[in-house]
Motif scaffolding. Structure first.
Motif, PDB file in Angstrom:
ATOM      1  N   GLY A 182      -0.859  13.736 -18.555  1.00  0.00           N
ATOM      2  CA  GLY A 182      -1.609  14.451 -17.518  1.00  0.00           C
ATOM      3  C   GLY A 182      -2.050  15.822 -18.006  1.00  0.00           C
ATOM      4  O   GLY A 182      -3.207  16.215 -17.840  1.00  0.00           O
ATOM      5  N   ALA A 197       4.216  10.834 -18.449  1.00  0.00           N
ATOM      6  CA  ALA A 197       3.142  11.050 -17.464  1.00  0.00           C
ATOM      7  C   ALA A 197       2.732  12.514 -17.449  1.00  0.00           C
ATOM      8  O   ALA A 197       1.542  12.842 -17.405  1.00  0.00           O
ATOM      9  N   LEU A 255      -1.181  12.539 -12.493  1.00  0.00           N
ATOM     10  CA  LEU A 255      -0.122  12.093 -13.408  1.00  0.00           C
ATOM     11  C   LEU A 255       0.989  13.156 -13.492  1.00  0.00           C
ATOM     12  O   LEU A 255       2.179  12.839 -13.471  1.00  0.00           O
TER      13      LEU A 255
END
Lengths: 245, 725
Positions: B706, B702, B532
């Motif tokens: 992540g 993201a 990610l």
């Protein structure tokens, strides 16, 4: 004044293995006392002194000077401790007077107080003839005295010296030890590490023998040395006994 | 001696730093090497460079003038109408053109002879004839009528022929054509003015009209690069002396016993090195000014060194270069701190100086001059800003006034200097670096002692070796990316790494982080998080690049973009994936997050050293990519992958992050067939001019998610197993 309690210092060597340089060392040095830290090469003397000098962080245990902990308050320890290491050099391009002056300024001294302090050090260490000569042109004995003077510039109550006589001839070593004896008599707590036992046998009040990172013997000369023996024999006996264990 | 002294006041915040700076300065000025490099080198360098350049320029100008004055074109005419066509050529040669491009190329004389074929061919082969022209039957009729005469001309390839023959021949042909055209116009009853629709006159006489050509703007760029490099050189010896020299002399421990923080010690050292660097800068500037004044007299007649804004520009240059001097001093200090001796420091610093000089040189790349963000890039920014202030914008202006650009450059220099000093303080207090033994081999061919991970210096060797190989082999690099990517990865990354692994006796598993990042779900969560971050980072980097410099990059970047697009369009997807995703992700991660990071961090690093190591390897990773515009993105990628390696102890999450980051363009191009395909392709190759806000927001999300996943898994990770933590 100088107190080391259960000091442990482990580090990793380049090949990744763990080296137990100091493994539970305890001792103390009182004001007006000179203590000899004895041990063979690699026994842990230098590591112990570096922890005291706040240059290494202990893995466990404590090292303190005048009640200040070397890990918790390193700056306070540095203000109360003079340190001369085995490899200590002096800046070649500065004169002894400039060296004392620059370290005095680092400790907050200035003006007349600094000048007075530098003059006293130059006189007391017998550096009058070479005080304004670049240190690179001084003899080994003179340079070592400059090194000691640098450690004394802030008049610390405690002094730690690592192999201070190793680079000196007999006369140079005697002169330096005379200076240290004078400091001890003036009330300083002094810790000297060395493996030249004969030089300090009659000078130190007490001795701590370390081997393999542990204290294997401690006491006055009379306590360590049997009737008719000498310190060297006592040292070998203590180290051999520890090795056998 | 032991009388109680008055209790010293606690040293003020900067007292210790100033005391150290004062002491070091006294030492520096008593060192003849430092004085020579600081003051004498610039005083000697500029006059030598100026004298050599002026002499070269004068010789070149004299050479060009003498060639133009003596050039003679020998023309042999063959064919059925050799005689009349030669006459026609002679007539054109006898009346040189009054203006236009042909006039500038008019030779001093012509030798035009009709010759039989074999004689003409021999003359052409020997260089006696520069051109052989074949005039077939009907040539004159076509010229005198209203057709087109076709003649064939062959140029001599002999070394004795006139070098500019083609140009001179074209000038002669143009004159024949002009004569013919004038005759045809007269024949058709057209007025003479028909052929000359516009005429320009100079009422003040032709001498006043053309401005003397100035070499100032061209010269400014080179002089600024030289000034940057020599200013950096001023920091070289003092920085080596300041910390590595103290270690060598055995005085560093006494200094570390000073009652102040390590940062104050470093600050004191920096102030001393900075002062010497500034003195170097001042000596350079004085030498440039004095040399410039003298060099004007050495220029060929009619040439000047005039620049647009000499006074204001010089002031802006001085201010910007004070910032450069600060970064130079801080960089040299930071690099030499890990060294044990002056010699070791010199060996470490020399390649860095070369690398930084290359970075300074990038400021002169044509596509980069108009970019405002470049002002913030160390070493290149100061040159861009100074050049702009001295000669003005030559292409598209950066959009910000010069004082703002100077301020931006100074702020960036200040921030970078502060960061470098913090890093230096962390390194200086590091026990491993402070007390480790010298790196010495018993003889030149002996393999180094066995180690768990490489030493700091060993860490940098494959990167420098890789860059050197790339430089020396670039002439052999094929244009096709399908060949040049594996070749580049092979010589710049894989070959140096494999050679080091074979030569140095290190623990490969620990050095390269060859382990799985946690058992079961924890490892999987880490890898998903890494993926990610990689995807988000690609878009954020693209957005940053666009925000900084717009869509039009330097010619180098545009060329790379075009070739990447070509590769994506004309290669099977699996080959693109191997070339752009798998190969760089595995090879570069093994080198930078494996070898280099392990070397910089050492075994069981302190928190500070781990942070410094991650930052340092990210800088090396960015610099190794060579294109300045890509450096912010590669630096960010290096930071993210480095942090992952340190956090998890495994190389695998870094490989996944890097692979996903590089795979995004492939996915975008694959999706480019659908709606908005063109835009996706542009984003994929860095050719886009803007990114939709929703894309940027999704990318940021993201990265955050992540990082959260990695953090969650890392907290539960068995810390004892991580070698670089």
């Amino acid at each position: 004044m100088i107190v080391v309690r259960d000091l442990v210092k482990h580090y990793r060597a380049g090949d990744g293995s763990v080296v137990r340089a100091v493994d539970g060392v305890s001792f103390a040095v009182e004001p007006g006392e000179m203590v000899g830290l004895l041990g063979a090469n690699g026994a842990g003397k230098t590591t112990t002194l570096r922890v005291l000098a706040t240059l290494l962080a202990p893995t466990a245990g404590t090292a303190s000077v005048a009640g200040c902990d070397a890990s918790a308050d390193p700056v306070a320890v540095r203000r109360r401790l003079g340190y001369v290491s085995a490899t200590t050099g002096v800046p070649d391009r500065l004169t002894p007077r400039e060296i004392f002056g620059s370290f005095g300024r680092l400790h907050g001294l200035d003006g007349a107080a600094l000048a007075d302090r530098v003059d006293r050090l130059v006189a007391a260490l017998g550096l009058g003839a070479c005080a304004d000569r670049p240190a690179g042109r001084l003899s080994s004995g003179q340079r070592q005295r400059v090194s000691v003077g640098r450690a004394l510039v802030h008049d610390p109550p405690a002094l730690v010296l690592d192999e201070p006589t190793s680079a000196l001839d007999v006369i140079g070593a005697r002169d330096l030890l005379d200076i240290l004896t004078g400091l001890r008599d003036a009330g300083h707590a002094i810790l000297v590490s060395t493996h030249r036992l004969h030089e300090i046998e009659r000078r130190c009040d007490r001795f701590v023998v370390i081997h393999g990172g542990r204290v294997v013997a401690a006491g006055t000369r009379d306590e360590l040395v049997g009737p008719g023996g000498d310190l060297e024999q006592a040292f070998f006996a203590a180290v051999s006994a520890a090795g056998a264990r | 001696m032991t009388d109680p002294i008055p209790p010293a006041a606690a040293p003020g915040r900067f007292t210790a730093a100033l005391a150290i700076a004062r002491r070091d300065l006294v030492e520096f000025v008593r060192d003849r090497r430092t004085l020579f490099v600081t003051l004498l080198l610039p005083m000697v360098t500029y006059p030598i460079v100026a004298l050599a350049s002026a002499l070269g320029l004068r010789t070149a100008v004299a050479d060009i003038e003498s060639r133009a004055a003596t050039a003679t074109l020998a023309v042999a005419v063959t064919g059925a109408e050799a005689l009349p066509f030669a006459e026609r050529l002679r007539a054109a040669a006898a009346s040189p053109p009054r203006g236009g491009p042909a006039a500038a190329d008019w030779p001093a004389g012509f030798e035009i002879e009709p010759l039989p074929d074999p004689v003409a061919n021999r003359a052409l082969a020997s260089g006696a004839a520069d051109v052989v022209v074949d005039a077939p039957a009907g040539t004159l009729a076509a010229l005198d009528g209203d057709g087109t005469a076709t003649v064939t001309a062959r140029l001599s390839t002999s070394r004795d022929a006139e070098p500019g023959a083609a140009r001179l021949w074209e000038a002669l042909v143009a004159n024949v054509a002009a004569d013919t055209l004038a005759r045809r116009a007269r024949g058709a009853g057209l007025p003479r003015a028909f052929l000359e629709p516009l005429r320009v006159t100079f009422p003040d006489g032709p001498a006043a009209a053309p401005v003397a050509p100035s070499i100032g703007p061209t010269l400014v760029g080179s002089v600024l690069v030289l000034l940057a490099v020599l200013t950096l050189t001023g920091a070289f010896y003092p920085a080596i002396d300041a910390i590595a020299g103290e270690k060598e002399r055995g005085t560093i421990e006494t200094l570390l016993m000073a009652p102040c923080s390590t940062l104050q010690i470093v600050l004191g050292k920096f102030l001393a090195v900075f002062a010497i660097t500034l003195a170097t800068l001042a000596a350079n500037v004085l030498s440039i000014a004095a040399t410039g004044a003298a060099a004007v007299r050495m220029l060929p007649a009619g040439m000047s060194m005039e620049i647009a804004h000499p006074s204001a520009g010089s002031l802006a240059t001085l201010v910007a270069f004070v910032g450069l001097a600060a970064i130079a001093a801080a960089t040299c200090l930071a690099v030499t701190t890990a060294s044990k001796s002056g010699k070791e420091a010199q060996n470490t610093l020399t390649p860095v100086i070369l690398l930084v000089s290359a970075l300074a040189g990038t400021a002169l790349l044509p596509g980069l001059r108009g970019k405002a963000w470049l002002a913030a890039v160390p070493f290149a920014g100061q040159i861009v800003v100074s050049r702009l202030a001295l000669v003005g914008a030559e292409g598209p202006a950066p959009g910000l006034p010069v004082p703002v650009l100077v301020a931006l450059s100074l702020a960036s220099a200040g921030a970078l200097t502060a960061l470098l000093l913090q890093g230096t303080a962390l390194l200086l207090a590091d026990e491993d670096i402070l007390f480790r033994g010298p790196d010495a081999a018993p003889h030149g061919l002996a393999r180094p002692a066995r180690r768990k991970v490489p030493s700091v210096a060993q860490g940098a060797i494959p990167v420098v070796a890789g860059l050197a190989l790339v430089w020396y082999l670039q002439g052999l690099a094929p244009g096709d990316l399908r060949l040049s990517i594996p070749l580049h990865q092979g010589i710049a990354v894989i070959l140096p790494l494999v050679a080091m692994l074979a030569w140095q006796r290190v623990d490969t598993r620990t050095t390269l982080g060859l382990s799985f990042p946690g058992r079961g779900p924890r490892g999987a969560v880490t890898l998903v998080g890494a993926g990610l971050i990689g995807a988000g980072l690609f878009f954020l980097s693209a957005a940053l690049l666009l925000a900084l410099g717009g869509g039009d990059g330097s010619p180098a970047v545009r060329d790379l973009t075009r070739r990447l697009l070509d590769l994506l369009g004309n290669t099977p997807w699996w080959l693109s994936a191997v070339l752009m995703v798998l190969l760089p992700a595995v090879a570069e991660e093994a080198l930078y997050r494996g070898w280099v990071l392990a070397a910089f961090a050492g075994v069981s690093p302190s928190r500070g050293r781990a942070v410094a190591a991650v930052a340092a390897q990210a800088v090396v990773f960015a610099l190794a990519h060579l294109l300045p515009e890509r450096m912010p993105a590669t630096f960010a990628l290096g930071l993210a992958t480095g942090a992952l390696r340190v956090l998890t102890g495994s190389i695998l999450p870094s490989i996944v992050l890097h692979a996903v980051h590089n795979a995004v363009p492939l996915v975008l191009v694959a999706m480019a067939g659908g709606p908005g395909g063109e835009q996706l392709a542009e984003i994929a190759t860095g050719g886009a001019t803007r990114l939709p806000p929703a894309v940027v927001a999704a990318a940021a999300l993201a990265v955050v998610v992540g990082a959260g996943l990695v953090g969650f898994a890392a907290r539960r990770w068995d810390r004892g197993r991580s070698p670089v933590r």
